[in-house]
Design a protein around this motif. Sequence first.
Motif, PDB file in Angstrom:
ATOM      1  N   GLU A  66       0.845  -1.196   0.000  1.00  0.00           N
ATOM      2  CA  GLU A  66       0.000   0.000   0.000  1.00  0.00           C
ATOM      3  C   GLU A  66       0.879   1.246   0.000  1.00  0.00           C
ATOM      4  OE1 GLU A  66      -3.853  -1.799   2.369  1.00  0.00           O
ATOM      5  OE2 GLU A  66      -2.479  -0.534   3.494  1.00  0.00           O
ATOM      6  N   ILE A  67       0.335   2.292  -0.541  1.00  0.00           N
ATOM      7  CA  ILE A  67       0.994   3.595  -0.459  1.00  0.00           C
ATOM      8  C   ILE A  67       0.137   4.450   0.457  1.00  0.00           C
ATOM      9  CG2 ILE A  67       1.696   5.659  -1.714  1.00  0.00           C
ATOM     10  CD1 ILE A  67       2.342   3.792  -4.089  1.00  0.00           C
ATOM     11  N   LEU A  68       0.781   5.046   1.444  1.00  0.00           N
ATOM     12  CA  LEU A  68       0.089   5.872   2.432  1.00  0.00           C
ATOM     13  C   LEU A  68       0.427   7.329   2.141  1.00  0.00           C
ATOM     14  CD1 LEU A  68       0.500   2.975   3.593  1.00  0.00           C
ATOM     15  CD2 LEU A  68       0.613   4.011   5.829  1.00  0.00           C
ATOM     16  N   ASN A  69      -0.572   8.123   1.824  1.00  0.00           N
ATOM     17  CA  ASN A  69      -0.402   9.546   1.538  1.00  0.00           C
ATOM     18  C   ASN A  69      -0.925  10.356   2.709  1.00  0.00           C
ATOM     19  OD1 ASN A  69       0.518   9.574  -1.365  1.00  0.00           O
ATOM     20  ND2 ASN A  69      -1.326   8.340  -1.561  1.00  0.00           N
ATOM     21  N   ALA A  70      -0.124  11.289   3.204  1.00  0.00           N
ATOM     22  CA  ALA A  70      -0.507  12.092   4.365  1.00  0.00           C
ATOM     23  C   ALA A  70      -0.786  13.536   3.933  1.00  0.00           C
ATOM     24  CB  ALA A  70       0.595  12.068   5.412  1.00  0.00           C
ATOM     25  N   TYR A  71      -1.891  14.071   4.476  1.00  0.00           N
ATOM     26  CA  TYR A  71      -2.330  15.434   4.167  1.00  0.00           C
ATOM     27  C   TYR A  71      -2.636  16.176   5.464  1.00  0.00           C
ATOM     28  CZ  TYR A  71      -3.338  13.276  -0.381  1.00  0.00           C
ATOM     29  OH  TYR A  71      -3.244  12.593  -1.573  1.00  0.00           O
ATOM     30  N   THR A  97      -3.733   3.654  -0.502  1.00  0.00           N
ATOM     31  CA  THR A  97      -4.041   3.214  -1.855  1.00  0.00           C
ATOM     32  C   THR A  97      -3.402   1.848  -2.096  1.00  0.00           C
ATOM     33  OG1 THR A  97      -2.113   4.296  -2.844  1.00  0.00           O
ATOM     34  CG2 THR A  97      -4.164   5.559  -2.791  1.00  0.00           C
ATOM     35  N   ALA A  98      -4.065   1.028  -2.905  1.00  0.00           N
ATOM     36  CA  ALA A  98      -3.496  -0.249  -3.318  1.00  0.00           C
ATOM     37  C   ALA A  98      -2.498   0.008  -4.427  1.00  0.00           C
ATOM     38  CB  ALA A  98      -4.602  -1.182  -3.799  1.00  0.00           C
ATOM     39  N   ARG A 115       3.282   2.376 -20.553  1.00  0.00           N
ATOM     40  CA  ARG A 115       3.640   3.384 -21.567  1.00  0.00           C
ATOM     41  C   ARG A 115       4.088   4.694 -20.913  1.00  0.00           C
ATOM     42  NH1 ARG A 115      -0.860   6.779 -23.510  1.00  0.00           N
ATOM     43  NH2 ARG A 115      -2.628   6.447 -22.120  1.00  0.00           N
ATOM     44  N   PHE A 116       3.813   4.833 -19.612  1.00  0.00           N
ATOM     45  CA  PHE A 116       4.241   6.025 -18.887  1.00  0.00           C
ATOM     46  C   PHE A 116       5.626   5.856 -18.273  1.00  0.00           C
ATOM     47  CE2 PHE A 116      -0.417   5.620 -18.389  1.00  0.00           C
ATOM     48  CZ  PHE A 116      -0.773   6.662 -19.229  1.00  0.00           C
ATOM     49  N   GLY A 117       6.187   4.658 -18.395  1.00  0.00           N
ATOM     50  CA  GLY A 117       7.495   4.356 -17.828  1.00  0.00           C
ATOM     51  C   GLY A 117       7.369   3.313 -16.740  1.00  0.00           C
ATOM     52  N   ASP A 118       8.508   2.874 -16.250  1.00  0.00           N
ATOM     53  CA  ASP A 118       8.533   1.881 -15.179  1.00  0.00           C
ATOM     54  C   ASP A 118       8.315   2.574 -13.843  1.00  0.00           C
ATOM     55  OD1 ASP A 118       9.143   0.082 -17.136  1.00  0.00           O
ATOM     56  OD2 ASP A 118      11.239  -0.187 -16.557  1.00  0.00           O
ATOM     57  N   GLY A 119       7.551   1.918 -12.966  1.00  0.00           N
ATOM     58  CA  GLY A 119       7.335   2.493 -11.645  1.00  0.00           C
ATOM     59  C   GLY A 119       6.367   1.670 -10.836  1.00  0.00           C
ATOM     60  N   ILE A 120       6.194   2.071  -9.611  1.00  0.00           N
ATOM     61  CA  ILE A 120       5.179   1.497  -8.738  1.00  0.00           C
ATOM     62  C   ILE A 120       3.999   2.463  -8.788  1.00  0.00           C
ATOM     63  CG2 ILE A 120       4.595   0.882  -6.361  1.00  0.00           C
ATOM     64  CD1 ILE A 120       7.561   0.134  -5.995  1.00  0.00           C
ATOM     65  N   TYR A 121       2.846   1.972  -9.214  1.00  0.00           N
ATOM     66  CA  TYR A 121       1.687   2.825  -9.456  1.00  0.00           C
ATOM     67  C   TYR A 121       0.565   2.531  -8.455  1.00  0.00           C
ATOM     68  CZ  TYR A 121       3.772   4.115 -13.920  1.00  0.00           C
ATOM     69  OH  TYR A 121       4.606   4.606 -14.885  1.00  0.00           O
ATOM     70  N   GLU A 122      -0.117   3.581  -8.046  1.00  0.00           N
ATOM     71  CA  GLU A 122      -1.307   3.434  -7.219  1.00  0.00           C
ATOM     72  C   GLU A 122      -2.463   3.007  -8.125  1.00  0.00           C
ATOM     73  OE1 GLU A 122      -1.186   6.751  -3.873  1.00  0.00           O
ATOM     74  OE2 GLU A 122      -0.724   7.578  -5.839  1.00  0.00           O
ATOM     75  N   SER A 123      -3.320   2.096  -7.622  1.00  0.00           N
ATOM     76  CA  SER A 123      -4.418   1.633  -8.468  1.00  0.00           C
ATOM     77  C   SER A 123      -5.791   2.095  -7.984  1.00  0.00           C
ATOM     78  CB  SER A 123      -4.404   0.109  -8.580  1.00  0.00           C
ATOM     79  OG  SER A 123      -4.643  -0.487  -7.322  1.00  0.00           O
TER      80      SER A 123
END
Length: 194
Positions: A66-71, A97-98, A115-123
């Motif tokens: 998971e990616i944890l976003n803090a606001y 986010t998953a 197509r946007f490049g290699d990375g870890i993406y939020e789904s």
Amino acid sequence: MALLTLAVAAWSFAHAKSEEQVNRARFAADGSVTRPIEWRQWVHVGSRYKPIGLNILDQKLTKTPEILNAYVEPSAMAVYQETGQWPEGSQIVKEFTAVQVGPGCDSKTFVCSTRFGDGIYESRYIGLGYMVKDSARFPEQPGHWGYFSFGHQPEPYLPTAQPTTTCISCHVTLASDTDYVISKAHLGLNRSTR
């Protein structure tokens, strides 16, 4: 001496005025809090990649990292940036986010080739935690912070939440020196980089 007294008085007035202007959480008579609105427009202070393990909201095993976003609510962030102190009424959100999986994604590293490049993406969004500093409502809690979960689930999140004790121990263990906000884990809260 008179100039020093005047400067201290001016700082005190500005600080008090700033705290009075902090936007506040909305509570019901039963102690529940209403889910904040537009938190994704608040100040984003950092993200963290969390490998597969127990989710901090419900202690259940996650299916993907998971990616944890803090606001942080902007008016509270302004006071924190100026004074280094979290004002009464501060609101902080952590949204989960998953991570994208499937075709084109490595099942061990979760790096996807797109197509946007290699990375870890939020789904997709999958959970919302919330903390509120309120000395009247949480007089016995460390730092007067209340903690809430609007669910570890896809949207829509729960509209209201009751206080939870799930988060307290980590905040006490990891952040007793930073008013129980785990600010050292969020680049946007590191005041030494200003």
